[in-house]
Write an enzyme that holds these catalytic residues in place. Sequence first.
Site, PDB file in Angstrom:
ATOM      1  CG  ASP A  13      29.046  -0.351  38.987  1.00  0.00           C
ATOM      2  OD1 ASP A  13      29.550   0.587  39.625  1.00  0.00           O
ATOM      3  OD2 ASP A  13      28.129  -0.211  38.168  1.00  0.00           O
ATOM      4  CD  GLU A  19      27.434   8.897  42.379  1.00  0.00           C
ATOM      5  OE1 GLU A  19      28.137   9.849  42.012  1.00  0.00           O
ATOM      6  OE2 GLU A  19      27.896   7.843  42.835  1.00  0.00           O
TER       7      GLU A  19
END
Length: 265
Positions: free
Chosen positions: A60, A49
């Site tokens: 994030d 990924e």
Amino acid sequence: MNRIAQTFQRLKERGEKALVAYVTAGDPDLDKTREILVGLKEGGVDILEIGVPFSDPTADGPVIQAAAQRALKTGTTLSRILDMIQDLRKIIDLPVVLFGYYNPIYAYGTERFAERAKAAGVDGLLVVDLPLEEAEELRGKTDSKGLDFITLIAPTTSEERMCRIARRAQGFIYYISITGVTGTATPSRDNVEREIRRIRTHSDLPLVVGFGISTPEQARELASLADGIVIGSAFVRLIAENADSPELAARVSSFAREIKKAMQE
């Protein structure tokens, strides 16, 4: 059957679970990212990924946010990432999923992106800030190129919405095991197990668990509940700590091997 489907099928036949490894492209630079990705393959990772850095990565946590800033400072762009993936395809046949935000794709051009991603050897796309209702234009482009449009389900997702997401899912379903941002909390086994049972009533696609998994023990426990796990912040943190070391790729590979071994125990 594409690389993602083939990988999950092969692992199922072996009685194994998928280790999906996330790294931010361009951290510490794209040449080292390439070395890291090779190291991850050698360490037993099943799916790569690759994060596309963005200046406002709202999903994030601080570890991956910092990695994105470092990558942007080195001039990492979506175009350069796709070039790297195309070069990587000469030596790596693992599935590659691009993980990122819609803005860089929109700026690049959705049709151009889909064509270029397919040509580079990308297998799937996960756009973290593009809800189901707003994804149709991009998804039409990626569908035409045979790219899996991977979707997220969270602990806060309602039953009705979960059903709609599951019906439209491709490749695998990514279950976010905690509320909040990446790498900031530890998932509860009981909660994850309950939610996975709920998701499975709506889809037969492989299901992976991500967010908050950072140790071999957590990997072993949560992999037993799903078809695979995603580890991101732990890899990104290790990369940051060893960015200047000639052993960077080897250390990342060693950690991947440790995680994969725990998942097989």
